[in-house]
Scaffold this motif. Sequence first.
Motif, PDB file in Angstrom:
ATOM      1  N   ALA A   1       0.843  -1.193   0.000  1.00  0.00           N
ATOM      2  CA  ALA A   1       0.000   0.000   0.000  1.00  0.00           C
ATOM      3  C   ALA A   1       0.879   1.245   0.000  1.00  0.00           C
ATOM      4  CB  ALA A   1      -0.933   0.018   1.199  1.00  0.00           C
ATOM      5  N   LYS A   2       0.439   2.252  -0.748  1.00  0.00           N
ATOM      6  CA  LYS A   2       1.145   3.532  -0.774  1.00  0.00           C
ATOM      7  C   LYS A   2       1.173   4.150   0.614  1.00  0.00           C
ATOM      8  CE  LYS A   2       0.855   8.154  -2.857  1.00  0.00           C
ATOM      9  NZ  LYS A   2       0.091   9.016  -3.785  1.00  0.00           N
ATOM     10  N   PHE A   3       0.110   3.929   1.384  1.00  0.00           N
ATOM     11  CA  PHE A   3      -0.010   4.500   2.723  1.00  0.00           C
ATOM     12  C   PHE A   3      -0.064   3.370   3.745  1.00  0.00           C
ATOM     13  CE2 PHE A   3      -2.148   7.527  -0.131  1.00  0.00           C
ATOM     14  CZ  PHE A   3      -1.377   8.651   0.103  1.00  0.00           C
ATOM     15  N   LYS A   4       0.582   3.564   4.867  1.00  0.00           N
ATOM     16  CA  LYS A   4       0.544   2.558   5.931  1.00  0.00           C
ATOM     17  C   LYS A   4      -0.722   2.652   6.760  1.00  0.00           C
ATOM     18  CE  LYS A   4       5.498   1.805   6.377  1.00  0.00           C
ATOM     19  NZ  LYS A   4       6.662   1.776   7.306  1.00  0.00           N
ATOM     20  N   GLY A   5      -1.323   3.817   6.801  1.00  0.00           N
ATOM     21  CA  GLY A   5      -2.573   4.011   7.519  1.00  0.00           C
ATOM     22  C   GLY A   5      -3.589   4.691   6.624  1.00  0.00           C
ATOM     23  N   MET A   6      -4.878   4.405   6.843  1.00  0.00           N
ATOM     24  CA  MET A   6      -5.893   4.942   5.942  1.00  0.00           C
ATOM     25  C   MET A   6      -7.210   5.136   6.692  1.00  0.00           C
ATOM     26  SD  MET A   6      -6.614   6.232   3.132  1.00  0.00           S
ATOM     27  CE  MET A   6      -4.911   6.104   2.588  1.00  0.00           C
ATOM     28  N   HIS A   7      -8.057   5.981   6.125  1.00  0.00           N
ATOM     29  CA  HIS A   7      -9.432   6.192   6.566  1.00  0.00           C
ATOM     30  C   HIS A   7     -10.290   6.235   5.316  1.00  0.00           C
ATOM     31  CE1 HIS A   7      -8.823  10.480   5.416  1.00  0.00           C
ATOM     32  NE2 HIS A   7      -7.604  10.251   5.874  1.00  0.00           N
ATOM     33  N   GLY A   8     -11.559   6.588   5.439  1.00  0.00           N
ATOM     34  CA  GLY A   8     -12.459   6.577   4.289  1.00  0.00           C
ATOM     35  C   GLY A   8     -13.502   5.482   4.363  1.00  0.00           C
ATOM     36  N   TYR A   9     -13.311   4.532   5.291  1.00  0.00           N
ATOM     37  CA  TYR A   9     -14.229   3.414   5.447  1.00  0.00           C
ATOM     38  C   TYR A   9     -15.529   3.876   6.120  1.00  0.00           C
ATOM     39  CZ  TYR A   9      -9.625   1.251   4.888  1.00  0.00           C
ATOM     40  OH  TYR A   9      -8.361   0.925   4.425  1.00  0.00           O
ATOM     41  N   LEU A  10     -16.426   2.933   6.354  1.00  0.00           N
ATOM     42  CA  LEU A  10     -17.678   3.258   7.031  1.00  0.00           C
ATOM     43  C   LEU A  10     -17.401   3.816   8.430  1.00  0.00           C
ATOM     44  CD1 LEU A  10     -19.723   0.145   5.970  1.00  0.00           C
ATOM     45  CD2 LEU A  10     -20.310   2.502   5.386  1.00  0.00           C
ATOM     46  N   PRO A  11     -18.144   4.812   8.853  1.00  0.00           N
ATOM     47  CA  PRO A  11     -17.850   5.470  10.132  1.00  0.00           C
ATOM     48  C   PRO A  11     -18.241   4.649  11.346  1.00  0.00           C
ATOM     49  CG  PRO A  11     -19.811   6.433   9.147  1.00  0.00           C
ATOM     50  CD  PRO A  11     -19.231   5.495   8.124  1.00  0.00           C
ATOM     51  N   GLN A  12     -18.990   3.563  11.148  1.00  0.00           N
ATOM     52  CA  GLN A  12     -19.441   2.775  12.295  1.00  0.00           C
ATOM     53  C   GLN A  12     -18.330   1.892  12.880  1.00  0.00           C
ATOM     54  OE1 GLN A  12     -21.221   2.922   9.356  1.00  0.00           O
ATOM     55  NE2 GLN A  12     -22.809   4.332  10.108  1.00  0.00           N
ATOM     56  N   HIS A  13     -17.258   1.661  12.139  1.00  0.00           N
ATOM     57  CA  HIS A  13     -16.161   0.874  12.677  1.00  0.00           C
ATOM     58  C   HIS A  13     -15.553   1.598  13.877  1.00  0.00           C
ATOM     59  CE1 HIS A  13     -16.230  -1.868   9.290  1.00  0.00           C
ATOM     60  NE2 HIS A  13     -16.109  -0.867   8.441  1.00  0.00           N
ATOM     61  N   GLU A  14     -15.277   0.852  14.943  1.00  0.00           N
ATOM     62  CA  GLU A  14     -14.715   1.472  16.144  1.00  0.00           C
ATOM     63  C   GLU A  14     -13.408   2.199  15.834  1.00  0.00           C
ATOM     64  OE1 GLU A  14     -15.990   1.916  19.202  1.00  0.00           O
ATOM     65  OE2 GLU A  14     -17.821   1.066  18.346  1.00  0.00           O
ATOM     66  N   GLU A  15     -12.613   1.631  14.938  1.00  0.00           N
ATOM     67  CA  GLU A  15     -11.324   2.264  14.609  1.00  0.00           C
ATOM     68  C   GLU A  15     -11.488   3.619  13.931  1.00  0.00           C
ATOM     69  OE1 GLU A  15     -10.767  -2.231  13.732  1.00  0.00           O
ATOM     70  OE2 GLU A  15     -12.372  -0.718  13.710  1.00  0.00           O
ATOM     71  N   LEU A  16     -12.668   3.864  13.349  1.00  0.00           N
ATOM     72  CA  LEU A  16     -12.906   5.117  12.633  1.00  0.00           C
ATOM     73  C   LEU A  16     -13.599   6.164  13.490  1.00  0.00           C
ATOM     74  CD1 LEU A  16     -12.043   5.634   9.672  1.00  0.00           C
ATOM     75  CD2 LEU A  16     -12.163   3.216  10.236  1.00  0.00           C
ATOM     76  N   LYS A  17     -13.941   5.827  14.734  1.00  0.00           N
ATOM     77  CA  LYS A  17     -14.625   6.793  15.598  1.00  0.00           C
ATOM     78  C   LYS A  17     -13.689   7.949  15.948  1.00  0.00           C
ATOM     79  CE  LYS A  17     -18.464   4.350  15.964  1.00  0.00           C
ATOM     80  NZ  LYS A  17     -18.799   3.562  17.161  1.00  0.00           N
ATOM     81  N   ALA A  18     -14.260   9.134  16.065  1.00  0.00           N
ATOM     82  CA  ALA A  18     -13.521  10.364  16.326  1.00  0.00           C
ATOM     83  C   ALA A  18     -13.694  10.785  17.783  1.00  0.00           C
ATOM     84  CB  ALA A  18     -14.004  11.473  15.387  1.00  0.00           C
ATOM     85  N   ILE A  19     -13.032  11.882  18.161  1.00  0.00           N
ATOM     86  CA  ILE A  19     -13.120  12.407  19.526  1.00  0.00           C
ATOM     87  C   ILE A  19     -13.965  13.671  19.550  1.00  0.00           C
ATOM     88  CG2 ILE A  19     -10.808  11.516  20.030  1.00  0.00           C
ATOM     89  CD1 ILE A  19      -9.994  14.592  20.233  1.00  0.00           C
ATOM     90  N   PHE A  20     -14.510  13.980  20.720  1.00  0.00           N
ATOM     91  CA  PHE A  20     -15.205  15.249  20.964  1.00  0.00           C
ATOM     92  C   PHE A  20     -15.001  15.636  22.409  1.00  0.00           C
ATOM     93  CE2 PHE A  20     -18.770  17.572  22.756  1.00  0.00           C
ATOM     94  CZ  PHE A  20     -18.904  18.635  21.880  1.00  0.00           C
ATOM     95  N   ALA A  21     -14.553  16.863  22.633  1.00  0.00           N
ATOM     96  CA  ALA A  21     -14.405  17.415  23.979  1.00  0.00           C
ATOM     97  C   ALA A  21     -14.728  18.899  23.927  1.00  0.00           C
ATOM     98  CB  ALA A  21     -12.996  17.192  24.518  1.00  0.00           C
ATOM     99  N   ALA A  22     -15.223  19.430  25.032  1.00  0.00           N
ATOM    100  CA  ALA A  22     -15.551  20.855  25.091  1.00  0.00           C
ATOM    101  C   ALA A  22     -15.447  21.343  26.525  1.00  0.00           C
ATOM    102  CB  ALA A  22     -16.957  21.106  24.550  1.00  0.00           C
ATOM    103  N   ALA A  23     -15.051  22.604  26.671  1.00  0.00           N
ATOM    104  CA  ALA A  23     -14.972  23.229  27.990  1.00  0.00           C
ATOM    105  C   ALA A  23     -15.119  24.726  27.826  1.00  0.00           C
ATOM    106  CB  ALA A  23     -13.651  22.896  28.678  1.00  0.00           C
ATOM    107  N   GLY A  24     -15.583  25.383  28.880  1.00  0.00           N
ATOM    108  CA  GLY A  24     -15.716  26.828  28.816  1.00  0.00           C
ATOM    109  C   GLY A  24     -16.769  27.330  29.773  1.00  0.00           C
TER     110      GLY A  24
END
Length: 455
Positions: A377-400
Amino acid sequence: MDFNRKQPVDRYVLVISIDGMANYYLQDPNVRMPNLRKLIRSGVCAEAMESVFPTATWAIHSSMVTGTYPRKHGVLGNWVIDRPGRRVGEHFGERLWNKADVLRRETWYDAAKRMGWTTASICWPVTRGADTIDFNIPEFYEQELFDTCCTPDLWNELKAARLPVDRYGEWSTDHARAPMQDWLTTEIAKFLIDRHSPNLMQLHYLLPDTYQHDYGIRSKEAYWALEYVDERIGEVLNALEHKGLLAKTNVFVMSDHGFINTSRTFYPNVLFKQKGWLKEGNMEETRVIAVSNGGSGYVYVLEDDPAEKDRLMREVLRALAESEGVGRLFEPEEFPSLGLPAPGELDEHRPDFAFEAELDCFVHFEQSGDEVIGRSAKFKGMHGYLPQHEELKAIFAAAGPSIRSGMTLPEIRIVDVAPTIARLLGTELDDPDGHALDDIWKEELTLAKLNPIHR
């Protein structure tokens, strides 16, 4: 609801996007991000955040700012086929279109400007030519675009301050110097805070994405990139503190997608070439073509005759279903469940098929060569897959000042962020797919409280 403020706003919102920071990094003891962890302790954090399909930067950031899926906002991925121009359409790098040409929904920064807030944006996707951003540096990769499409007065101010903005293009493309791009983004943010104090500022940091593509997930380079970005976030927060604005600023830190390691490459256009449907380098004679969105692809059947197109689509579907590297195939009637347009919607860019690659496989839209499956693979890491995969989940934090302390939210969706930020602006976005995260507020935020002059 449209409120047109006539008086200066003395409230502030800072939004930071860390490209490629998977949610699993928050539980990883090797990730040293003291500034982010301090913000989480003092505010709220989601257990995870589900992104959108495809988990590609330009589509995701469009969903992030509008609170809608691609079906509504119109940016379907990093790449599409532009049927009217019979060409590959690049959202990536903002080379072809201004924001107004492709983004079909009001954003949080549009709403902020409508409410009388001053706005700033640095390296944020799909912002080229955005007339509601007072201080704007879009995410470009060519120096000429930086020099000609950024806010002129700001660009001249930055030059006069001897910030090396003449290197933005080089630092955006040379991965060996990629940390310098995020450093420059930070220096410009600090400059804006000191000189202009915009009410809403959005920053996009790219280094964790770059290094995971190059070195893979949980690599030493990825850990270093996350720590480096955390240091830059600390500098921005210190600049707000020094200016006396931090106590008035609600800070949101999130990512757009996670990452998966890849070891193979799928070349759908080589498959189509072998079938005789694609003429290498000749779009006029090509009948079937695919574009990549990393771990997924869009397939376009460029045939005007309805009967012939129907026959050809069945053949294309069979060829994809039988090919190694294809994980899941989606036909047009399934698109709305993915957040993609149904037939008759956005037809100039809507594909005829979408597919997710197998999870160790990267989709490349190269046409030359004879391999349909590459064993590297040209890239060792990748995204673009379905968002439901646990590995594709993102973060969210907020303060103020408006946000509760020490709270953990259940998993949220990325389309929930824009309606939430709209609450702080004292307005609402039209017909979002997401819902405001009203549990995070210290007290109920009503339009009357946020806009007392309109009671």
